[in-house]
Design an enzyme around this catalytic site. Sequence first.
Site, PDB file in Angstrom:
ATOM      1  N   HIS A  44       0.843  -1.194   0.000  1.00  0.00           N
ATOM      2  CA  HIS A  44       0.000   0.000   0.000  1.00  0.00           C
ATOM      3  C   HIS A  44       0.878   1.243   0.000  1.00  0.00           C
ATOM      4  CE1 HIS A  44      -3.624  -2.323   1.886  1.00  0.00           C
ATOM      5  NE2 HIS A  44      -3.299  -2.745   0.682  1.00  0.00           N
ATOM      6  N   GLU A  46       1.353   3.838   2.075  1.00  0.00           N
ATOM      7  CA  GLU A  46       2.142   4.168   3.253  1.00  0.00           C
ATOM      8  C   GLU A  46       3.351   3.241   3.385  1.00  0.00           C
ATOM      9  OE1 GLU A  46      -2.278   4.735   4.415  1.00  0.00           O
ATOM     10  OE2 GLU A  46      -1.063   3.439   3.123  1.00  0.00           O
ATOM     11  N   CYS A  80      -1.014  -0.975   7.367  1.00  0.00           N
ATOM     12  CA  CYS A  80      -0.162   0.215   7.305  1.00  0.00           C
ATOM     13  C   CYS A  80      -0.114   0.957   8.638  1.00  0.00           C
ATOM     14  CB  CYS A  80      -0.650   1.147   6.203  1.00  0.00           C
ATOM     15  SG  CYS A  80      -0.411   0.468   4.550  1.00  0.00           S
ATOM     16  N   ALA A 158     -30.181  10.555 -33.694  1.00  0.00           N
ATOM     17  CA  ALA A 158     -29.756  10.175 -35.047  1.00  0.00           C
ATOM     18  C   ALA A 158     -30.531  11.002 -36.067  1.00  0.00           C
ATOM     19  CB  ALA A 158     -30.001   8.682 -35.293  1.00  0.00           C
ATOM     20  N   LEU A 200     -15.209  -0.719 -27.701  1.00  0.00           N
ATOM     21  CA  LEU A 200     -15.383  -0.628 -26.253  1.00  0.00           C
ATOM     22  C   LEU A 200     -14.056  -0.647 -25.496  1.00  0.00           C
ATOM     23  CD1 LEU A 200     -18.483  -2.985 -25.744  1.00  0.00           C
ATOM     24  CD2 LEU A 200     -18.468  -0.501 -26.082  1.00  0.00           C
ATOM     25  N   ARG A 203      -9.065   4.318 -25.196  1.00  0.00           N
ATOM     26  CA  ARG A 203      -8.071   4.884 -26.115  1.00  0.00           C
ATOM     27  C   ARG A 203      -7.953   6.403 -25.905  1.00  0.00           C
ATOM     28  NH1 ARG A 203     -11.701   2.157 -28.917  1.00  0.00           N
ATOM     29  NH2 ARG A 203     -12.393   3.951 -30.131  1.00  0.00           N
TER      30      ARG A 203
END
Length: 259
Positions: A44, A46, A80, A158, A200, A203
């Site tokens: 983690h 810490e 932690c 559309a 899908l 990018r």
Amino acid sequence: MAEAIAAARRVRGTTSPNPGVGAVVVRDGTVVAVGATAPPGGPHAEAAALAAAGEAARGATVYTTLEPCFPFEGKRTPPCSHALIEAGVRRVVIAIEDPHEGVRGNGTALLRAAGIEVELGDGAAEVTALLRPYLKHARTGLPYVIAKFAASLDGRTATRTGDSKWITGAAARDLGHQQRAWVDAVMTGSGTVVADDPALTARPGGIEQARQPVRIVLDARGRIAPARPSFAPPATSSSPPPRTHRRRGSAKSPARGRR
């Protein structure tokens, strides 16, 4: 805290189901180490920052974006809160409390019981915004969902011929890809796949990311063939290939995040 938040932002989307956290060790007004949450199974924030600081952590102040974790059943990594005590830090500044049922307030209490000065609230607004998916899931067990939709100024999706490319502008489309780059999954309906054959994939800036979200297509009538682009594995993906399920069923929420 600003440096800790920046470190957390750099690992956004790479740490699920754990929250992406940033931590900074400061000694005599100088930053001596910065850490961030590693992918599941790794240290983690810490712990990473303390390891990088070494002996310089003794008597130092640690800034962390989320309450340090506390021992609970099923935990996979050392807590932690223990690491901070063992490192001998003098003060810990925490942006927000962790709502996870196994941590909530316990990490802070343990630090204070060990004589460590604890301050809570610095950077709370920014960290809450950054960790909102984790915070919702930790509190409710439900996923955080972003709905993406678009319409033209006259309320249409559309033209008369069915053409809908593009309703959104380049900036909006890139924002969608930025969000895909850090979420766990992206979901659409079979109608969109039939009409648009979307990849899908994530990018942002036109660059396909190494880490890709799981792709989900809702297809109650079994209209989508596995050969569609929506099922093709991304060129740079490290994710497993998509799977198709023909039977009906209900989706289950992922297991509660284990820090």
